[in-house]
Write a protein that holds these residues in place. Structure first.
Motif, PDB file in Angstrom:
ATOM      1  N   LEU A 163       0.865  -1.179   0.000  1.00  0.00           N
ATOM      2  CA  LEU A 163       0.000   0.000   0.000  1.00  0.00           C
ATOM      3  C   LEU A 163       0.897   1.223   0.000  1.00  0.00           C
ATOM      4  N   ILE A 218     -10.814  -7.234   5.331  1.00  0.00           N
ATOM      5  CA  ILE A 218     -10.823  -6.418   4.117  1.00  0.00           C
ATOM      6  C   ILE A 218     -12.259  -6.178   3.674  1.00  0.00           C
ATOM      7  N   VAL A 238      -7.442   2.971  -0.655  1.00  0.00           N
ATOM      8  CA  VAL A 238      -8.070   2.320   0.496  1.00  0.00           C
ATOM      9  C   VAL A 238      -7.740   3.057   1.772  1.00  0.00           C
ATOM     10  N   LEU A 250      -6.699   2.326   5.499  1.00  0.00           N
ATOM     11  CA  LEU A 250      -6.111   1.218   6.235  1.00  0.00           C
ATOM     12  C   LEU A 250      -5.914   1.582   7.696  1.00  0.00           C
ATOM     13  N   TYR A 263      -3.883   0.407  10.800  1.00  0.00           N
ATOM     14  CA  TYR A 263      -2.720  -0.462  10.949  1.00  0.00           C
ATOM     15  C   TYR A 263      -2.019  -0.225  12.278  1.00  0.00           C
ATOM     16  N   GLY A 289      -1.456  -4.991   9.340  1.00  0.00           N
ATOM     17  CA  GLY A 289      -2.763  -4.490   8.913  1.00  0.00           C
ATOM     18  C   GLY A 289      -3.857  -5.005   9.816  1.00  0.00           C
ATOM     19  N   LEU A 297      -9.016  -2.999   6.500  1.00  0.00           N
ATOM     20  CA  LEU A 297      -8.835  -2.275   5.259  1.00  0.00           C
ATOM     21  C   LEU A 297     -10.188  -2.071   4.611  1.00  0.00           C
TER      22      LEU A 297
END
Lengths: 600, 199
Positions: free
Chosen positions: A223, A247, A257, A259, A261, A273, A276
């Motif tokens: 990413l 996801i 996206v 995310l 994290y 992650g 997402l």
């Protein structure tokens, strides 16, 4: 009361003097020591009294009235000034707020003006102060945000500002801005990770960022400039407790996206992650098939630079392939001239070299050996297109692409024999690469298409030039071998693909090659075909079409020879007519036109 | 807020200016209320004029300065800090400053040119005495001008204007003891100045 100081004596004496008493009499009442001074002082007071007694002459009425009028005028002016400055604010206040506020405001401003400064200026001072405070606070917030790192309170502000920058960028700069923003995010994460590392008791920090999904790297997601592990260690869990990433949405390369994290102390470019969510679908990538014959009457399959031949596996769909290679279904259809909705397993199609997840099965050993003997025609081609396909797939197979890369790869090995025909101009560079590749490629190919490749190789050999190209295609397969090889083969593969279809069909029938190889007979067969085809074609594809053409003729004859009888004949037999010509033809028509295969 | 004497008072809630307390007048004066300012002018104009005359002995100067005092008053009336202790004291101070500034500019030290001396309105009919008196008066004024501001104020207010110690204390925002001390020092200094001139 007895005064005890001169001041008091004097004060007292003055009172008496002003009361009308005679000076001498007063003085006599005081101590002898004080008398002299007292007398002198009182004399002065008397003099003052005399001066005071002089009445001032009557003021002249005119002058007096004039003075009075002057005074009134000034008073009026001042009054007007005062009302002028008072009115706007009070009017505002009355309109907007209840009486209490008005009174409050009036008192406040009155207090300001009592400081003595000019009334108009002071009335605006509170407002100016308010604006100043607002500006400073905004400035402070933004400044703080700029220095924020993931996990900080102000980090979302920084992210927001960054996203605004991307959103407001002009269309032509959007991609660059997106990448820049992603890079900055990665830098922030790295900085925070470093910072955490220096803190002994630091716990992993959670943050949210908006990034662009660029693809997979094995199990990790790429990413932006960050590698994201699809697992995370939840807080409170043990050392070995890992939860998978959730996801939401379709993850296609190019998608933007959001995310969530976790930053691990010390890990500056990888994060865990947590979740997402796809926010924006990726823009359709623009394929670059250079050799597209726009005027072709019927669809011509042309392999564009950066596109490789790919063998469709059972169970795969165009959309899946499209997603994995950052292209669209319509693009694939267009380039591959797929009009109907059926995609057969084993079909070789051109896909962008960015395709991921292609796992070619190990090429059959037989093929490998056979090919090994063939010298690698360096000429073939250029390029690099093939490289991508191999990566995921079995390294060995790559060249042969029996698997995924498509026949082209395989063709390369066969092409090797044609090495002798470096004529294929593009192959020129390829030649060099080819040779080494060839050696490797063959190994690869054998794995891929044990049965078939050998067959195909021969025909391939004929097209010396194509061969190299084929070899070039191989390279992609040659994940093991060498990328360069693959690249070179690419183009050839492209051209070769033309024939391949045909070949595939025939091949399928003819070669029922190593069933064990790809696991799908069909797959293998086509692969073989592909190898053949691509070989000759390569030159046409990307690299200078002309040379290949020239080379072709020469190549044509050559290929067969170089190809060891073992390999060549088998493949050739089933297809010779198709194969050879195909090899040649394609080269002739770089345009990608799949010229009818002339029998050799 | 206020109604001038000239206006007929109809509303009962409005206070006739003449009866208003100085505090109320001043509050209105801060808003440049016409009536209040007029009343204040009327109340103090003569006093200021007399004071300046006593300090200068010059009628023209007194008229001029009186007008100036009230104009200056208008400029600073909104600055409550300047006069909040005593409005009259403030007015006298303005007058004092005008006088001092005037003489400073003129560079007069003590003696006054006889031709420039204002004609004295003395009740004495003996010209010699009158002259002597006017000379003395001028000498005194000059001497007062050489005192410090505070001493000059005390002497002027106390002996020229006839205010009591408590009144002067209020006007100058000082204690009575301070005023006593000031007046003693002031007169002692005056004595020195006067006798030095004479002897």
């Amino acid at each position: 009361m007895i005064p005890d100081s001169m001041e008091d004596y004097f004060a007292d004496a003055v009172e008496r003097l002003m009361g009308g008493e005679a000076l001498d009499e007063i003085v006599a009442d005081y101590p002898v020591a004080a008398r002299q001074e007292l007398q002198a002082l009182l004399a002065v007071v008397e003099l003052a009294d005399q001066v005071a007694a002089v009445k001032p002459p009557q003021q002249q009425p005119v002058k007096r009235i004039a003075a009075r009028v002057e005074f009134s005028k000034l008073a009026a002016v001042k009054r007007a000034e005062l009302h002028a400055t008072q009115t706007p604010l009070t009017a505002l206040a009355t309109k907007a707020s209840p009486d209490r506020l008005v009174a409050l405001w009036r008192r406040f401003t009155a207090g300001w003006s009592s400081l003595g400064a000019p009334a108009p200026v002071m009335r605006l001072a509170p407002l100016t102060l308010l604006l100043l405070v607002l500006y400073l606070s905004t400035f402070t917030v933004v400044a703080t945000a700029q220095a924020a790192l993931p996990g900080d309170l102000a980090y979302p502000v920084k992210s927001w500002i960054r996203e605004q920058r991307v959103a407001t960028a002009p269309v032509e700069q959007k991609a660059a801005e997106r990448w820049r923003a992603d890079q900055e995010q990665a830098q922030d994460v790295a900085a925070r990770a470093e910072q955490l590392q220096s803190e002994p008791d630091a716990a992993p920090l959670t943050a949210v960022s908006i990034l662009q999904f660029r693809g997979f790297d094995g199990e990790q997601l790429l990413l932006g400039d960050l590698k994201v592990i699809p697992w995370y260690r939840p807080e409170g869990g043990g050392e070995d407790v890992w939860l998978p990433i959730t996801i939401d949405g379709e993850l296609q390369p190019g998608a933007v996206v959001m995310l969530r994290y976790q930053i691990v102390p010390g890990a500056s470019d990888a994060v865990q992650g947590i979740a997402l969510s796809v926010m924006q679908a990726p823009p359709m990538p623009t394929p670059a098939p250079t050799a597209t014959p726009a005027t072709a009457r019927h669809c011509q399959r042309i392999q564009a630079p950066n596109w490789v031949a790919y063998v469709v596996r059972a169970g795969e769909t165009l959309s899946g392939i499209a997603a994995r290679s950052q292209t669209s279904v319509s693009e694939l259809r267009r380039v591959n001239c797929l009009t109907d909705g059926i995609l057969r397993a084993g079909t070789t199609i051109f896909v962008p070299n960015t395709i991921l997840g292609a796992l070619p099965p190990a090429p059959p050993p037989a093929v490998a050996t056979a090919i090994a003997t063939l010298p690698l025609p360096t000429a073939t081609a250029p390029t690099p297109t093939i490289t991508p396909s191999p990566p995921t797939s079995a390294p060995t197979i790559t060249p042969n692409s029996t698997e995924a890369q498509g026949g082209g790869a395989e063709a390369t090995p066969t092409m090797l024999p044609d090495a002798g025909t470096p004529t294929v101009a593009p192959t020129a560079d390829v030649t060099a690469e080819m040779t080494p590749e060839n050696t490797t490629a063959p190994t690869a190919t054998p794995v891929a298409t044990e049965t078939v490749p050998p067959v195909t190789t021969s025909p391939v050999a004929t097209d010396a030039s194509p061969a190299p190209t084929g070899a070039a295609t191989e390279p992609p397969v040659a994940t093991t071998t060498e990328p360069p090889v693959a690249t070179t083969t690419e183009p050839p593969v492209a051209t070769a693909t033309e024939p391949p279809p045909m070949v595939t069909e025939s091949a399928t029938t003819a070669t029922s090659p190593a069933p064990d190889a790809a696991g799908t007979v069909t797959a293998v067969a086509p692969a073989a075909q592909n190898t053949v085809a691509p070989a000759p074609v390569p030159p046409t594809a990307a690299p200078a079409p002309v040379p290949p053409t020239a080379a072709l003729p020469t190549a044509t004859p050559l290929p067969p020879t170089p190809v060891p009888p073992t390999a060549a004949p088998p493949t050739a037999t089933p297809l010779p007519p198709t194969l050879v010509p195909s090899t040649i033809a394609p080269t002739d028509a770089p345009a990608g036109e799949v010229a009818p295969v002339e029998a050799p | 807020m206020f109604k001038g004497r000239s206006q007929s008072s109809r509303t009962s809630e409005v206070t006739p200016v003449a009866e208003a307390s100085e505090e109320a007048l001043l509050a209105a004066a801060m808003q440049y209320d016409e009536a209040a300012l007029g009343e204040l002018y009327d109340r103090y104009e003569t006093k200021i004029y007399t004071y300046i005359y006593h300090r200068t002995g010059d009628e023209a100067l007194a008229e001029d300065f009186t007008a100036q005092v009230f104009l200056r008053m208008l400029e600073s009336i909104r600055d409550q800090k300047a006069w909040h202790s005593s409005f009259s004291g403030w007015l006298y101070r303005i007058a004092h400053n005008l006088v001092i500034d005037h003489y400073r500019r003129k560079g007069r030290q003590g003696t006054v040119d006889i031709d420039e001396a204002a004609p004295t309105a003395s009740e004495e009919h003996d010209p010699e005495v009158t002259v002597a008196q006017s000379l003395d008066a001028e000498r005194l004024r000059a001497a007062i001008r050489r005192l410090t501001d505070e001493q000059a104020e005390v002497v002027s207010l106390r002996f020229l204007e006839g205010y009591s110690i408590s009144e002067v204390a209020a006007m100058m925002n000082r204690t009575e003891g301070a005023i006593k001390a000031l007046q003693y020092r002031a007169v002692a200094t005056l004595r020195t100045l006067l006798y030095d001139q004479l002897h």
